[in-house]
Write an enzyme that holds these catalytic residues in place. Structure first.
Site, PDB file in Angstrom:
ATOM      1  N   SER A 131       0.822  -1.214   0.000  1.00 21.24           N
ATOM      2  CA  SER A 131       0.000   0.000   0.000  1.00 21.24           C
ATOM      3  C   SER A 131       0.856   1.265   0.000  1.00 21.24           C
ATOM      4  O   SER A 131       1.950   1.294   0.577  1.00 21.24           O
ATOM      5  CB  SER A 131      -0.852  -0.030   1.266  1.00 21.24           C
ATOM      6  N   GLU A 133       0.373   3.527   1.856  1.00 25.35           N
ATOM      7  CA  GLU A 133       0.479   3.915   3.270  1.00 25.35           C
ATOM      8  C   GLU A 133       1.871   3.648   3.846  1.00 25.35           C
ATOM      9  O   GLU A 133       2.229   4.174   4.883  1.00 25.35           O
ATOM     10  CB  GLU A 133      -0.570   3.179   4.101  1.00 25.35           C
ATOM     11  N   TYR A 155      -1.461   0.515  10.399  1.00 21.27           N
ATOM     12  CA  TYR A 155      -1.671  -0.223   9.148  1.00 21.27           C
ATOM     13  C   TYR A 155      -0.463  -0.057   8.220  1.00 21.27           C
ATOM     14  O   TYR A 155       0.058  -1.027   7.670  1.00 21.27           O
ATOM     15  CB  TYR A 155      -2.941   0.291   8.458  1.00 21.27           C
TER      16      TYR A 155
HETATM   17  O1  G4F Z   1     -11.057   5.983   1.928  1.00 19.13           O
HETATM   18  P1  G4F Z   1     -10.076   6.006   3.039  1.00 19.13           P
HETATM   19  O2  G4F Z   1     -10.508   5.370   4.308  1.00 19.13           O
HETATM   20  O3  G4F Z   1      -8.741   5.368   2.456  1.00 19.13           O
HETATM   21  P2  G4F Z   1      -7.215   5.370   2.987  1.00 19.13           P
HETATM   22  O4  G4F Z   1      -7.139   5.649   4.423  1.00 19.13           O
HETATM   23  O5  G4F Z   1      -6.431   6.266   2.086  1.00 19.13           O
HETATM   24  O6  G4F Z   1      -6.796   3.863   2.751  1.00 19.13           O
HETATM   25  C1  G4F Z   1      -7.111   3.152   1.554  1.00 19.13           C
HETATM   26  O7  G4F Z   1      -6.086   3.311   0.609  1.00 19.13           O
HETATM   27  C2  G4F Z   1      -4.802   2.791   1.024  1.00 19.13           C
HETATM   28  C3  G4F Z   1      -3.789   3.079  -0.059  1.00 19.13           C
HETATM   29  O8  G4F Z   1      -4.053   2.389  -1.183  1.00 19.13           O
HETATM   30  C4  G4F Z   1      -4.946   1.300   1.315  1.00 19.13           C
HETATM   31  F1  G4F Z   1      -3.773   0.792   1.702  1.00 19.13           F
HETATM   32  C5  G4F Z   1      -5.968   1.087   2.406  1.00 19.13           C
HETATM   33  O9  G4F Z   1      -6.140  -0.297   2.628  1.00 19.13           O
HETATM   34  C6  G4F Z   1      -7.294   1.683   1.933  1.00 19.13           C
HETATM   35  O10 G4F Z   1      -7.746   0.970   0.819  1.00 19.13           O
HETATM   36  O11 G4F Z   1      -9.677   7.502   3.378  1.00 19.13           O
HETATM   37  C7  G4F Z   1      -9.213   8.394   2.394  1.00 19.13           C
HETATM   38  C8  G4F Z   1      -9.077   9.770   2.988  1.00 19.13           C
HETATM   39  C9  G4F Z   1      -8.289   9.795   4.285  1.00 19.13           C
HETATM   40  O12 G4F Z   1      -7.437  10.902   4.251  1.00 19.13           O
HETATM   41  C10 G4F Z   1      -9.338  10.001   5.375  1.00 19.13           C
HETATM   42  O13 G4F Z   1      -8.858  10.659   6.543  1.00 19.13           O
HETATM   43  O14 G4F Z   1     -10.381  10.255   3.335  1.00 19.13           O
HETATM   44  C11 G4F Z   1     -10.320  10.864   4.625  1.00 19.13           C
HETATM   45  N1  G4F Z   1     -11.657  10.874   5.212  1.00 19.13           N
HETATM   46  C12 G4F Z   1     -12.349  12.001   5.540  1.00 19.13           C
HETATM   47  N2  G4F Z   1     -13.540  11.670   6.092  1.00 19.13           N
HETATM   48  C13 G4F Z   1     -12.403   9.801   5.531  1.00 19.13           C
HETATM   49  C14 G4F Z   1     -13.590  10.299   6.100  1.00 19.13           C
HETATM   50  N3  G4F Z   1     -12.169   8.473   5.391  1.00 19.13           N
HETATM   51  C15 G4F Z   1     -13.127   7.610   5.798  1.00 19.13           C
HETATM   52  N4  G4F Z   1     -12.926   6.272   5.639  1.00 19.13           N
HETATM   53  N5  G4F Z   1     -14.307   8.058   6.372  1.00 19.13           N
HETATM   54  C16 G4F Z   1     -14.593   9.399   6.541  1.00 19.13           C
HETATM   55  O15 G4F Z   1     -15.650   9.782   7.047  1.00 19.13           O
END
Ligand code: G4F
Length: 328
Positions: A131, A133, A155
């Site tokens: 990832s 990450e 993670y």
């Molecule tokens: O959709 P996210 O939860 O994805 P994140 O954390 O980037 O992780 C995903 O991508 C990674 C890289 O490929 C993978 F390794 C991992 O397994 C997963 O697939 O969040 C994306 C962004 C973050 O910055 C988070 O803080 O959206 C922001 N965000 C803002 N509000 C939110 C929210 N994320 C989530 N899940 N929920 C919210 O309400």
């Protein structure tokens, strides 16, 4: 004899698209599913209910990643030519709440598989879904395969461990093992806990009058968002190369969470500003920034290229959620 592949995490977004791709290519597919998983509610269910495929070209094995003995027995019996390791706790935010379980599944789960792989009499090619990450807040933009790992979440740390172990087993034991360093990738099959699907679903639900508002954390957070179907092609291509290696899969373009909201709500003829509320509780203890990938190596070595378009993908996801919710 058909080519035989094992997929961990077969019921998820990537696992289900990869299964379809491999079946199309004539593979026999063995999917590993967590014992507590409900297959009937997964994307794999329609394929597994097909009598032409079920227990003929598509096999399901119920085994947990930390049950190494059963895992070993399953892999020895399946005798795969290729193993695609996609399973694990994949929610970054959740990893702050359950760091030990995340590390057990993501880090130790991968190491356990590598140990089994070393002992197989017929060597299998191994793909690890790493990832972006692992890079945390990198100094260089865009990142490539040589960018130092500097994770800032449990993670990311677990993925860094697993990514480095792949390199160690490749160098020290000659195991064919590849890391696909995957940037965010989405589709209509994305789980609802990830931000793109959460937004697309909410826009559709608000349009239908089922919900009234959407609460989000950091709206300014930026990601390099691609389409899962492109990345799954890359995952397969990774194991078709002569040697194991590391590859970045990314679009090279970054968008904000707010961009997603603007597109999804506009697709439903709504103004996002009237419905999206900031919720401090959804902010993470640490947030990566500047995550943009340089996929030159995958493009030149594997002939991979992302065909998707960010806006088109968000529109597709929103319309798909609208259809699903309308049918309820
Ligand atoms: O959709 P996210 O939860 O994805 P994140 O954390 O980037 O992780 C995903 O991508 C990674 C890289 O490929 C993978 F390794 C991992 O397994 C997963 O697939 O969040 C994306 C962004 C973050 O910055 C988070 O803080 O959206 C922001 N965000 C803002 N509000 C939110 C929210 N994320 C989530 N899940 N929920 C919210 O309400």
């Amino acid at each position: 004899m058909p080519q035989r592949a094992v997929i961990t995490g077969i019921t998820g977004q990537d696992g289900s698209y990869l299964t379809e791709l491999l079946l199309e290519k004539g593979y026999e597919v063995h999917g590993l599913v967590r014992r507590t998983s409900d297959l009937s509610r997964s994307w794999i269910d329609p394929l597994y209910r097909d009598p032409v495929l079920r227990e003929r070209r598509l096999f399901i094995h119920y085994v947990d990643l930390d049950d190494v003995t059963t895992l070993r027995r399953t892999l020895i019996q399946a005798q795969p030519a290729e193993v695609y390791h996609l399973a694990g706790q994949s929610h970054v935010g959740l990893s702050f709440e359950i760091p030990e379980a995340t590390c057990r599944w993501v880090a130790m789960g991968t190491l356990g598989l590598l140990e089994i792989l070393r002992d197989l009499s017929a060597p299998a090619r191994f793909f690890h879904a790493s990832s972006s990450e692992i890079f945390g807040r990198p100094d260089m933009i865009p990142q490539n395969e040589t960018t130092p790992m500097s994770p800032i979440s449990p993670y990311g740390c677990a993925k860094s461990f697993a990514t480095q172990m792949i390199r160690i087993y490749r160098q020290s034991y000659g195991v064919y093992a590849s890391n696909g360093i995957l940037y965010n990738h989405e589709s209509p099959r994305r789980a609802g806990s990830f931000v793109t699907q959460k937004i697309c679903r909410a826009a559709a639900a608000i349009r239908l009058g089922v919900e009234q508002e959407l609460r989000l954390g950091d709206l300014s957070a930026q990601r390099d968002w691609g389409d899962a179907r492109d990345y799954v092609r890359g995952i397969w291509l990774s194991l078709q190369h002569d040697e194991g290696d590391d590859y970045i899969f990314a679009t090279g373009q970054s968008h904000s969470v707010q961009d997603v909201a603007e597109i999804a709500f506009a697709a439903m003829d709504l103004d996002w500003r009237s419905y999206v509320k900031h919720d401090e509780r959804l902010m993470r203890p640490a947030e990566p920034n500047r995550l943009v990938g340089d996929s030159t190596k995958a493009r030149t070595r594997l002939g991979w290229e992302p065909l998707s378009d960010f806006r088109r993908m968000i529109l597709e996801m929103t319309r798909s959620q609208h259809r699903l919710l309308s049918a309820k």
